[in-house]
Design an enzyme around this catalytic site. Structure first.
Site, PDB file in Angstrom:
ATOM      1  N   ARG A   1      12.657  -8.874  29.519  1.00 14.76           N
ATOM      2  CA  ARG A   1      11.766  -7.800  29.926  1.00 14.76           C
ATOM      3  C   ARG A   1      10.430  -7.950  29.230  1.00 14.76           C
ATOM      4  O   ARG A   1      10.373  -8.346  28.077  1.00 14.76           O
ATOM      5  CB  ARG A   1      12.348  -6.442  29.536  1.00 14.76           C
ATOM      6  CG  ARG A   1      13.725  -6.211  30.065  1.00 14.76           C
ATOM      7  CD  ARG A   1      14.285  -4.916  29.497  1.00 14.76           C
ATOM      8  NE  ARG A   1      15.703  -4.836  29.803  1.00 14.76           N
ATOM      9  CZ  ARG A   1      16.485  -3.836  29.436  1.00 14.76           C
ATOM     10  NH1 ARG A   1      15.984  -2.829  28.723  1.00 14.76           N
ATOM     11  NH2 ARG A   1      17.751  -3.818  29.776  1.00 14.76           N
TER      12      ARG A   1
ATOM     13  N   ASP B   1       7.279  -5.224  28.388  1.00 12.05           N
ATOM     14  CA  ASP B   1       7.031  -3.776  28.429  1.00 12.05           C
ATOM     15  C   ASP B   1       5.835  -3.425  29.310  1.00 12.05           C
ATOM     16  O   ASP B   1       5.044  -4.290  29.672  1.00 12.05           O
ATOM     17  CB  ASP B   1       6.750  -3.259  27.018  1.00 12.05           C
ATOM     18  CG  ASP B   1       8.015  -3.175  26.189  1.00 12.05           C
ATOM     19  OD1 ASP B   1       9.106  -3.117  26.778  1.00 12.05           O
ATOM     20  OD2 ASP B   1       7.894  -3.184  24.948  1.00 12.05           O
TER      21      ASP B   1
ATOM     22  N   TYR C   1       5.019 -16.117  22.413  1.00 14.25           N
ATOM     23  CA  TYR C   1       4.141 -14.985  22.707  1.00 14.25           C
ATOM     24  C   TYR C   1       2.847 -15.127  21.905  1.00 14.25           C
ATOM     25  O   TYR C   1       2.849 -15.716  20.817  1.00 14.25           O
ATOM     26  CB  TYR C   1       4.787 -13.670  22.259  1.00 14.25           C
ATOM     27  CG  TYR C   1       5.810 -13.069  23.182  1.00 14.25           C
ATOM     28  CD1 TYR C   1       5.424 -12.213  24.209  1.00 14.25           C
ATOM     29  CD2 TYR C   1       7.174 -13.328  23.015  1.00 14.25           C
ATOM     30  CE1 TYR C   1       6.365 -11.621  25.042  1.00 14.25           C
ATOM     31  CE2 TYR C   1       8.121 -12.747  23.855  1.00 14.25           C
ATOM     32  CZ  TYR C   1       7.707 -11.889  24.856  1.00 14.25           C
ATOM     33  OH  TYR C   1       8.634 -11.310  25.689  1.00 14.25           O
TER      34      TYR C   1
ATOM     35  N   ARG D   1       5.148  -6.910  18.573  1.00  9.23           N
ATOM     36  CA  ARG D   1       4.152  -5.867  18.335  1.00  9.23           C
ATOM     37  C   ARG D   1       4.305  -5.226  16.954  1.00  9.23           C
ATOM     38  O   ARG D   1       3.323  -4.778  16.351  1.00  9.23           O
ATOM     39  CB  ARG D   1       4.221  -4.818  19.447  1.00  9.23           C
ATOM     40  CG  ARG D   1       3.726  -5.380  20.786  1.00  9.23           C
ATOM     41  CD  ARG D   1       4.178  -4.563  21.977  1.00  9.23           C
ATOM     42  NE  ARG D   1       3.726  -3.196  21.912  1.00  9.23           N
ATOM     43  CZ  ARG D   1       4.095  -2.246  22.778  1.00  9.23           C
ATOM     44  NH1 ARG D   1       4.933  -2.541  23.768  1.00  9.23           N
ATOM     45  NH2 ARG D   1       3.651  -1.032  22.657  1.00  9.23           N
TER      46      ARG D   1
END
Lengths: 243, 243
Positions: B49, B51, B109, B196
């Site tokens: 997933r 966000d 990422y 994050r």
């Protein structure tokens, strides 16, 4: 006092720099923001117009004001009244006769082409998508031929009202970095749509629709129809105004 | 047949990857696009997933289809039914048991901070604006301490239902380029909000709210409240899924 401001904006939502009826311009939004903090109906003078959809990393403007807001606080004050796609990055007091357009000695623009098989959602707002392979070496050769003082009448939108179509391109570089092909151009002035027509002409060279050497005859012709098409605005960005 | 696709998307307009009620997800938009060209109600399996508001340069997904559209034409066909902020960049036929999530070995990422005095209209969709000066050297030192196999319970959103909170960070680099500070992180798996929260923790180190050496005790504590805050989604981008 006369205040010079440095601006960054994303042009996507605007009809361009210049105030006009029935459309939201960057100039109007700025003037309204300044009015709402100073109470003054100011005239914000830009270094030049940018068209609808064109971006700026370093647009310069000036305006006259009697505000008591300290100059170093002014960007924060104006920004508090601006939408997120327009930001004042610097403000300074300049001589009364400073004029953002008349005093500009040169400007730097970039035009960005996204050259890959499929479009990029992350770059589409800031580039022109072109899927066919480009001969960047030929584009560089053609770019070199545009450098210098020439009559750029072929590279101006038809029927633009100007006294002279002679300009001096100081620098015109072609960069390739992965799927990005970027032109960076510095000149003492630009005709209407000049960078976007140069970009379209260099693109024609990149796909062998034109030869690099054709640039000479295109310049000589002073005929808009000899140059390439005007590429769309989202690839264009005003990087810097030099005083 | 089982088809693997490579996707780029701008997450701004979506509730995230995963299909959900009362909100538009990337998965749903993709499944609808595939249905409109194949007539099949497919289940598109993502590598994981993302966000709401998170972007992807290289998300990977797979789905089963009986379509007669040649595999090399499939991206064009699906893209013709997709909005501009989601693009299929590649499609290939893979073994029937390929599963985009289970087969993923690692993911990369990036998290991008725009570190300047004023926000950037041209970067705001793809970065987190932070105006205070950052001690990038201390951030690099802290980043190094996160590399390796650790229990990252402190770096996971509270109450996430997972069997194990042990992950291996293969690489965590901190780049500074002008006003951009970017983290690039590669791991064999990520806990919910892990990147994050790591970004928020490194930011705390950058402003001397935490020391680089504090990373050790934060990991040991297995306590979410010891780490930094969860930085907003727009700075996060899924770059690559490794199989």
């Amino acid at each position: 006092m006369n205040v010079k401001i440095l601006l960054e904006y994303e042009g996507t939502a605007y009809s361009g720099w210049q105030r006009q009826k029935n459309a939201i311009s960057i100039q109007e939004v700025l003037e309204n923001a300044i009015k709402s903090i100073t109470g003054e109906a100011v005239n914000v003078i830009g270094s030049g117009r940018t068209d609808a959809g064109v971006h700026a990393l370093g647009q310069v403007a000036n305006f006259k004001t009697q505000t008591k807001i300290p100059i170093e606080k002014l960007p924060y004050a104006i920004n508090s009244k601006l939408p997120e796609d327009i930001v004042v990055k610097h403000a300074e007091i300049v001589p009364e006769d400073f004029h953002a357009r008349f005093w500009a000695k040169a400007k730097i623009y970039t035009y960005t082409i996204y050259n890959a098989k499929f479009p990029s959602p992350l770059l589409k707002r800031y580039s022109y998508f072109y899927p066919r392979p480009l001969n960047v070496r030929a584009m560089k050769k053609a770019a070199d031929m545009l450098i210098g003082t020439h009559d750029f009448a072929s590279f101006m939108a038809s029927n633009s009202p100007v006294k002279s179509t002679v300009r001096c391109i100081e620098r015109l570089e072609v960069f390739q970095n992965g799927d990005i092909v970027k032109f960076e151009i510095e000149a003492n002035g630009f005709l209407y749509n000049m960078v976007r027509i140069i970009a379209g002409t260099l693109l024609d060279v990149g796909i062998n629709k034109k030869k690099a050497n054709d640039i000479i005859s295109i310049i000589k012709s002073k005929d808009r129809s000899m140059a390439g098409k005007t590429l769309p605005p989202q690839g264009l960005c005003l990087i810097k105004v030099i005083y």
